[in-house]
Scaffold this active site. Structure first.
Site, PDB file in Angstrom:
ATOM      1  CE  LYS A 115      21.990 -16.519  -9.434  1.00  0.00           C
ATOM      2  NZ  LYS A 115      22.453 -15.071  -9.162  1.00  0.00           N
ATOM      3  CD  GLU A 199      28.826 -20.746  -7.455  1.00  0.00           C
ATOM      4  OE1 GLU A 199      29.218 -19.709  -8.045  1.00  0.00           O
ATOM      5  OE2 GLU A 199      27.724 -21.291  -7.802  1.00  0.00           O
ATOM      6  CG  HIS A 234      26.656  -8.407 -14.052  1.00  0.00           C
ATOM      7  ND1 HIS A 234      27.446  -9.363 -14.087  1.00  0.00           N
ATOM      8  CD2 HIS A 234      27.073  -7.371 -13.427  1.00  0.00           C
ATOM      9  CE1 HIS A 234      28.273  -9.454 -13.075  1.00  0.00           C
ATOM     10  NE2 HIS A 234      28.238  -8.245 -12.620  1.00  0.00           N
ATOM     11  NE  ARG A 291      15.708 -13.585 -20.196  1.00  0.00           N
ATOM     12  CZ  ARG A 291      16.695 -13.482 -19.358  1.00  0.00           C
ATOM     13  NH1 ARG A 291      16.150 -14.126 -17.954  1.00  0.00           N
ATOM     14  NH2 ARG A 291      17.879 -13.412 -19.571  1.00  0.00           N
TER      15      ARG A 291
HETATM   16  C1  MV4 Z   1      30.507 -16.249 -11.182  1.00  0.00           C
HETATM   17  C2  MV4 Z   1      31.854 -15.655 -11.554  1.00  0.00           C
HETATM   18  C3  MV4 Z   1      32.841 -16.316 -11.265  1.00  0.00           C
HETATM   19  N1  MV4 Z   1      32.704 -17.214 -10.280  1.00  0.00           N
HETATM   20  N2  MV4 Z   1      30.560 -17.311 -10.245  1.00  0.00           N
HETATM   21  C4  MV4 Z   1      27.668 -12.637 -12.778  1.00  0.00           C
HETATM   22  C5  MV4 Z   1      26.255 -12.820 -12.744  1.00  0.00           C
HETATM   23  C6  MV4 Z   1      25.767 -14.179 -12.077  1.00  0.00           C
HETATM   24  N3  MV4 Z   1      24.806 -14.491 -13.168  1.00  0.00           N
HETATM   25  C7  MV4 Z   1      26.894 -14.841 -12.213  1.00  0.00           C
HETATM   26  N4  MV4 Z   1      28.234 -14.194 -12.506  1.00  0.00           N
HETATM   27  C8  MV4 Z   1      29.391 -14.695 -12.357  1.00  0.00           C
HETATM   28  N5  MV4 Z   1      29.478 -15.673 -11.387  1.00  0.00           N
HETATM   29  C9  MV4 Z   1      31.714 -17.797  -9.979  1.00  0.00           C
HETATM   30  N6  MV4 Z   1      31.741 -19.047  -9.060  1.00  0.00           N
HETATM   31  C10 MV4 Z   1      31.841 -14.582 -12.517  1.00  0.00           C
HETATM   32  C11 MV4 Z   1      30.497 -14.052 -12.727  1.00  0.00           C
HETATM   33  C12 MV4 Z   1      30.633 -12.760 -13.678  1.00  0.00           C
HETATM   34  C13 MV4 Z   1      29.940 -12.967 -14.966  1.00  0.00           C
HETATM   35  C14 MV4 Z   1      29.321 -14.018 -15.323  1.00  0.00           C
HETATM   36  C15 MV4 Z   1      28.759 -14.289 -16.569  1.00  0.00           C
HETATM   37  C16 MV4 Z   1      29.099 -12.859 -17.428  1.00  0.00           C
HETATM   38  C17 MV4 Z   1      29.597 -11.844 -16.911  1.00  0.00           C
HETATM   39  C18 MV4 Z   1      30.123 -11.768 -15.830  1.00  0.00           C
HETATM   40  C19 MV4 Z   1      30.845 -10.753 -15.178  1.00  0.00           C
HETATM   41  C20 MV4 Z   1      31.273 -10.760 -13.934  1.00  0.00           C
HETATM   42  C21 MV4 Z   1      31.204 -11.703 -13.279  1.00  0.00           C
END
Ligand code: MV4
Length: 490
Positions: A115, A199, A234, A291
């Site tokens: 990332k 973040e 997730h 992917r």
């Molecule tokens: C976040 C967020 C809130 N704020 N970043 C979760 C997995 C990862 N790929 C990124 N994720 C998140 N990043 C910030 N700055 C909340 C999540 C997140 C989330 C994101 C996408 C789909 C489902 C989620 C479930 C919980 C938290």
């Protein structure tokens, strides 16, 4: 390309081979001892057993897979999703062996696999990112300073992370030290890379991703968005395209941002750019998945494109045969992932034999699966049985078709997420489009399904009683006759 090996199993292996066959190319399946009789093995022109069931001894054994390629004269490898699909070291080995990896090159995979390096790559372009720091943070004082600048709550994330692992929410300065230490040690143990960054925490985001497609001549287009907010832990459960909250203007801006992300790493093939969208409809670049994704069928339904065919054409050096302006959204598609999991029991894997497995059929219904009646769901891999996808002229029609299809999908022997699908597709928050990534946590409890099943059982009982009473009425003349018959005998 004359012969493609599919380094995967289940529904995705079968789906990829269907396109390979359609294009007149020979297909090679690889399989583990647990998958001997799987449809993907039977469908392929040739099939080779890799070894025992565990992934490390089979689908993750890149060297064995390369040896099979040499032996059978394979000239392309499609990795599907999961397993080796985002492994840059494997992709490089494939290319070094003179075989075409059907996906992006190893360099793009390496950049987007971290990332922090993804942020670094995208920084030069005008792509919105969540406020925060784009460098690894080790020092608590620096972490506190950053958090003070951007404001609490903040989120600590692992650079190598995926699926929320190593992610920690920090509400107050007092929690920073402990959460930093936990995040670093979790990142270290899960990914062998302790790098974390910070973040601003977006509290109730939606997860919306853009499908991109890029050839080797610098032509990059986007195939619109997929709304993936309905997930638990997730793990996505429901996806759709288009998203109800994305206007044509927002779609254009998100699409252009996604294309820039792809261009920043000279991306080729299919890829997905993930965004978080906040309650004011601001969108922020999160990461790029290098992917073909599980949920790609919803994009195929609304664009009419075969994404695997596009991947193969790009890999063998063809130019995209269309431009962005040629693309448009046709209708609406929704997808339900049918997992062998019990929604009434905390979604525990429900392994066992598919005693009954009957699929719904109909216009606008697509099922991507890799099992047949009588087969056993192995414990070694992801418990997804199928993807149920429906397409309609609009969202209402797609959802109606989905509810009908779920009803006509008869699976016995294992519990599945089908009843959970009915719950989602009938829920007011989903229907109105007012939902975010907390949908399951906010609205779902197994009792709601149990109550509905009880109500349905009561209705079924009432219907049964009604039929019984009616049949009683019809039987009466017969009884009468028999009585007279007896009387005659007497
Ligand atoms: C976040 C967020 C809130 N704020 N970043 C979760 C997995 C990862 N790929 C990124 N994720 C998140 N990043 C910030 N700055 C909340 C999540 C997140 C989330 C994101 C996408 C789909 C489902 C989620 C479930 C919980 C938290």
């Amino acid at each position: 390309m004359n012969k493609i090996l599919v380094a995967n199993r289940g529904e995705i292996a079968l789906r990829i081979m269907r396109t390979i066959k359609k294009m007149g190319i020979k297909s090679v399946a690889v399989y583990s001892e647990a998958d001997r009789n799987s449809p993907h093995v039977i469908f392929a022109d040739e099939a080779i057993c890799l070894g025992p069931a565990t992934s490390n001894q089979s689908y993750l054994n890149g060297d064995k897979i390369l040896a099979v390629c040499k032996e059978l004269g394979v000239d392309g490898i499609h990795p599907g999703y999961g397993f080796l699909s985002e492994n840059a070291v494997f992709a490089q080995k494939v290319e070094d062996a003179g075989i075409t990896f059907i996906g992006p090159d190893a360099n793009a995979m390496r950049i987007m696999g971290s990332k922090l390096s993804a942020k670094e790559s995208v920084k030069k372009y005008n792509v919105p990112m969540v406020p925060g720091i784009d460098k690894a943070v080790e020092n608590i004082d620096l972490a506190l300073e950053i958090a003070n600048q951007i404001g609490y709550p903040v989120l600590i994330k692992a650079s190598a992370g995926g699926g929320g692992k190593g992610m920690r929410i920090v509400e107050r300065a007092e929690e920073m030290k402990e959460q930093m230490e936990r995040a670093i040690s979790e990142a270290e143990s899960s990914f062998g890379d302790g790098a974390v960054f910070i973040e601003k925490y977006v509290t109730s985001p939606r997860h919306i991703e853009i499908q991109v497609l890029a050839d080797k001549f610098g032509n990059t287009v986007h195939l619109f968005e997929r709304e993936c907010s309905i997930q638990r832990r997730h793990q996505k459960v429901v996806e759709e395209s288009p998203s109800v909250i994305v206007s044509p203007d927002m779609r254009k801006r998100m699409g252009e941002a996604a294309v820039l992300v792809a261009k920043s790493c000279n991306y080729t093939s299919t890829g997905t750019v993930e965004f978080l969208v906040d309650d004011k409809l601001n969108f922020y670049f999160l990461e790029m998945n290098t992917r073909l994704q599980v949920e790609h069928p919803v994009t195929e339904m609304i664009t009419g494109l075969d994404l695997v065919e596009q991947q193969i054409k790009i890999a063998r050096g063809e130019k995209l045969s269309f431009t962005q302006d040629d693309l448009s959204i046709n209708g609406h598609a929704v997808e339900l992932r049918v997992y062998a999991e019990d929604p009434l029991n905390n979604f525990l894997p429900s392994i066992g034999k598919l005693h009954k497995y009957q699929k719904p059929v109909g216009d606008g219904i697509r099922i991507d699966d890799g099992y047949e009646e009588g087969m056993t769901i192995p414990i070694y891999y992801d418990p997804m049985i199928a993807k149920l996808v429906t397409h309609g002229k609009d969202r209402t029609e797609a959802i109606q078709k989905m509810l009908g299809a779920i009803k006509n999908y008869k699976i016995e022997g294992v519990s599945t997420t089908l009843p959970f699908g009915t719950f989602v597709f009938e829920h007011n928050a989903f229907l109105s489009g007012k939902f975010d990534t907390h949908f399951v946590k906010n609205y779902y409890s197994p009792e709601l399904i149990k109550e509905k099943q009880k109500a349905n059982a009561e209705i079924a009982a009432l219907v049964a009683i009604k039929f019984w009473m009616e049949s009683e009425k019809k039987l009466k003349p017969v009884e009468h006759k028999s009585t007279s018959w007896k009387r005659r005998l007497a």
